[in-house]
Design a protein around this motif. Structure first.
Motif, PDB file in Angstrom:
ATOM      1  N   LEU A  56       1.583  -2.583  -9.301  1.00  0.00           N
ATOM      2  CA  LEU A  56       2.629  -1.739  -8.039  1.00  0.00           C
ATOM      3  C   LEU A  56       2.881  -0.839  -8.146  1.00  0.00           C
ATOM      4  O   LEU A  56       2.777   0.361  -7.589  1.00  0.00           O
ATOM      5  CB  LEU A  56       3.858  -1.413 -10.187  1.00  0.00           C
ATOM      6  CG  LEU A  56       3.251  -3.004 -10.760  1.00  0.00           C
ATOM      7  CD1 LEU A  56       4.124  -2.383 -12.320  1.00  0.00           C
ATOM      8  CD2 LEU A  56       4.038  -3.962 -10.726  1.00  0.00           C
ATOM      9  N   GLY A  57       4.304  -0.580  -7.514  1.00  0.00           N
ATOM     10  CA  GLY A  57       4.566   0.534  -6.210  1.00  0.00           C
ATOM     11  C   GLY A  57       5.966   0.756  -6.557  1.00  0.00           C
ATOM     12  O   GLY A  57       7.158   0.184  -7.336  1.00  0.00           O
ATOM     13  N   HIS A  58       6.750   1.944  -5.908  1.00  0.00           N
ATOM     14  CA  HIS A  58       7.800   2.956  -5.751  1.00  0.00           C
ATOM     15  C   HIS A  58       8.351   2.851  -4.128  1.00  0.00           C
ATOM     16  O   HIS A  58       8.172   2.455  -3.377  1.00  0.00           O
ATOM     17  CB  HIS A  58       7.712   3.328  -5.592  1.00  0.00           C
ATOM     18  CG  HIS A  58       9.559   4.734  -5.683  1.00  0.00           C
ATOM     19  ND1 HIS A  58      10.449   4.372  -7.100  1.00  0.00           N
ATOM     20  CD2 HIS A  58      10.071   5.307  -4.689  1.00  0.00           C
ATOM     21  CE1 HIS A  58      11.451   5.236  -6.514  1.00  0.00           C
ATOM     22  NE2 HIS A  58      10.792   5.794  -5.388  1.00  0.00           N
ATOM     23  N   ARG A  89      18.537   3.361  -3.637  1.00  0.00           N
ATOM     24  CA  ARG A  89      17.857   3.418  -5.167  1.00  0.00           C
ATOM     25  C   ARG A  89      16.699   3.082  -4.951  1.00  0.00           C
ATOM     26  O   ARG A  89      15.439   2.401  -4.408  1.00  0.00           O
ATOM     27  CB  ARG A  89      18.390   1.859  -5.320  1.00  0.00           C
ATOM     28  CG  ARG A  89      20.226   1.953  -5.173  1.00  0.00           C
ATOM     29  CD  ARG A  89      21.627   3.541  -6.193  1.00  0.00           C
ATOM     30  NE  ARG A  89      21.290   3.704  -7.349  1.00  0.00           N
ATOM     31  CZ  ARG A  89      21.921   3.148  -7.940  1.00  0.00           C
ATOM     32  NH1 ARG A  89      22.672   2.561  -7.599  1.00  0.00           N
ATOM     33  NH2 ARG A  89      21.664   3.072  -9.088  1.00  0.00           N
ATOM     34  N   PRO A  90      15.800   3.651  -6.283  1.00  0.00           N
ATOM     35  CA  PRO A  90      14.498   3.228  -6.541  1.00  0.00           C
ATOM     36  C   PRO A  90      14.772   1.768  -6.721  1.00  0.00           C
ATOM     37  O   PRO A  90      14.771   1.179  -7.584  1.00  0.00           O
ATOM     38  CB  PRO A  90      13.938   4.048  -7.185  1.00  0.00           C
ATOM     39  CG  PRO A  90      15.442   4.424  -8.637  1.00  0.00           C
ATOM     40  CD  PRO A  90      16.764   4.128  -7.206  1.00  0.00           C
ATOM     41  N   TRP A  91      13.388   1.648  -7.045  1.00  0.00           N
ATOM     42  CA  TRP A  91      12.907  -0.303  -7.070  1.00  0.00           C
ATOM     43  C   TRP A  91      11.641  -0.414  -7.052  1.00  0.00           C
ATOM     44  O   TRP A  91      10.882   0.525  -6.833  1.00  0.00           O
ATOM     45  CB  TRP A  91      13.095  -1.405  -5.672  1.00  0.00           C
ATOM     46  CG  TRP A  91      14.873  -1.596  -5.337  1.00  0.00           C
ATOM     47  CD1 TRP A  91      15.901  -0.746  -4.573  1.00  0.00           C
ATOM     48  CD2 TRP A  91      15.254  -2.411  -5.479  1.00  0.00           C
ATOM     49  NE1 TRP A  91      16.618  -0.712  -4.653  1.00  0.00           N
ATOM     50  CE2 TRP A  91      16.867  -2.479  -5.126  1.00  0.00           C
ATOM     51  CE3 TRP A  91      15.757  -3.775  -6.537  1.00  0.00           C
ATOM     52  CZ2 TRP A  91      17.770  -3.267  -5.619  1.00  0.00           C
ATOM     53  CZ3 TRP A  91      16.598  -5.071  -6.916  1.00  0.00           C
ATOM     54  CH2 TRP A  91      17.735  -4.631  -5.811  1.00  0.00           C
ATOM     55  N   ALA A  93       0.942  -0.578   0.474  1.00  0.00           N
ATOM     56  CA  ALA A  93      -0.325  -0.435   0.525  1.00  0.00           C
ATOM     57  C   ALA A  93       0.167   1.518   0.085  1.00  0.00           C
ATOM     58  O   ALA A  93       0.265   2.316  -0.294  1.00  0.00           O
ATOM     59  CB  ALA A  93      -0.923   0.102   0.989  1.00  0.00           C
ATOM     60  N   GLU A  94       1.743   1.177   1.018  1.00  0.00           N
ATOM     61  CA  GLU A  94       3.100   2.218   0.664  1.00  0.00           C
ATOM     62  C   GLU A  94       3.404   2.950  -0.840  1.00  0.00           C
ATOM     63  O   GLU A  94       2.978   4.052  -0.733  1.00  0.00           O
ATOM     64  CB  GLU A  94       3.857   2.088   2.046  1.00  0.00           C
ATOM     65  CG  GLU A  94       3.621   2.614   2.918  1.00  0.00           C
ATOM     66  CD  GLU A  94       3.981   2.002   4.382  1.00  0.00           C
ATOM     67  OE1 GLU A  94       5.071   1.363   3.756  1.00  0.00           O
ATOM     68  OE2 GLU A  94       3.363   1.395   5.321  1.00  0.00           O
ATOM     69  N   ARG A 153       3.238   5.647  -3.721  1.00  0.00           N
ATOM     70  CA  ARG A 153       4.592   7.032  -3.843  1.00  0.00           C
ATOM     71  C   ARG A 153       4.812   6.151  -5.260  1.00  0.00           C
ATOM     72  O   ARG A 153       5.675   6.858  -5.867  1.00  0.00           O
ATOM     73  CB  ARG A 153       6.036   6.329  -2.933  1.00  0.00           C
ATOM     74  CG  ARG A 153       6.349   6.832  -1.868  1.00  0.00           C
ATOM     75  CD  ARG A 153       7.660   6.367  -1.376  1.00  0.00           C
ATOM     76  NE  ARG A 153       7.762   4.646  -0.707  1.00  0.00           N
ATOM     77  CZ  ARG A 153       7.168   4.050  -0.313  1.00  0.00           C
ATOM     78  NH1 ARG A 153       6.880   3.972   0.966  1.00  0.00           N
ATOM     79  NH2 ARG A 153       7.732   2.868  -0.259  1.00  0.00           N
ATOM     80  N   PHE A 154       3.673   5.178  -5.670  1.00  0.00           N
ATOM     81  CA  PHE A 154       4.443   5.278  -7.398  1.00  0.00           C
ATOM     82  C   PHE A 154       4.039   6.270  -8.385  1.00  0.00           C
ATOM     83  O   PHE A 154       5.290   6.713  -9.322  1.00  0.00           O
ATOM     84  CB  PHE A 154       3.585   4.191  -7.622  1.00  0.00           C
ATOM     85  CG  PHE A 154       4.228   3.285  -8.675  1.00  0.00           C
ATOM     86  CD1 PHE A 154       5.185   2.345  -9.625  1.00  0.00           C
ATOM     87  CD2 PHE A 154       3.007   2.628 -10.261  1.00  0.00           C
ATOM     88  CE1 PHE A 154       5.247   2.060 -10.414  1.00  0.00           C
ATOM     89  CE2 PHE A 154       3.456   2.864 -11.127  1.00  0.00           C
ATOM     90  CZ  PHE A 154       4.761   2.503 -11.765  1.00  0.00           C
TER      91      PHE A 154
END
Length: 172
Positions: A76-78, A84-86, A46-47, A51-52
């Motif tokens: 999908l999410g961030h 680093r971004p995933w 959910a978090e 942020r996505f």
């Protein structure tokens, strides 16, 4: 590719849901992760979803050809790990329960790991939560992004859906 009748697929689909046991010699559906793990994973997802929009993970997915609609369908999410971004990629079973959480590097990971799994994950077929019981054809792909691209391309074709067994690099 193996063809299944509507009845055979309905039986397969019902076995992919938790706490259901097939008839005869069929085995029960895989066990779900512990409830505490699932609750933590739901919060994490959910978090990450929140942020996505506008994130580096979203830009990575767009560059890979995924639409916003597909990203929402697969939840999908961030995520940030090690600064680093995933891309956060939840694996949900046929009932929508979280079984696994994987992360794909949204940066050039040429010299490092591109995939990470949340410890305690128990993967099922990726994309299973989007397969309707009326589906007559499943397109099996190797990786999550291949599955999402196939899902996007096949959208609107009645009775056809895509699933993935996961990628080799994610198992290494």
């Amino acid at each position: 590719m193996r063809r299944m009748s509507g009845r055979a697929f309905a039986e397969f689909h019902s076995r992919s849901r938790p706490n259901r046991v097939g008839k005869g010699n069929e085995s029960p559906a895989p066990a779900l992760p512990p409830a505490e793990w699932m609750e933590e994973a739901r919060r994490e997802i959910a978090e990450a979803e929140a942020r996505f929009p506008g994130s580096e993970a979203e830009r990575y997915c767009v560059a890979r050809g995924l639409s916003a609609e597909t990203a929402r369908a697969f939840r999908l999410g961030h995520a940030e790990q090690g600064g680093r971004p995933w891309v956060c990629i939840p694996w949900l079973d046929g009932s929508g329960a979280v079984c696994a959480v994987k992360h794909r590097a949204a940066f050039d990971a040429e010299h490092g790991r591109r995939f990470r799994s949340k410890p305690g994950s128990r993967p099922v077929l990726f994309g299973l939560h989007l397969v309707p019981p009326t589906a007559r054809v499943l397109v099996a792909t190797e990786g999550e992004f291949n599955c999402m691209a196939a899902f996007q391309a096949l959208r609107g074709i009645p009775g056809v859906c895509a699933v993935s067994i996961g990628s080799q690099s994610a198992r290494e």
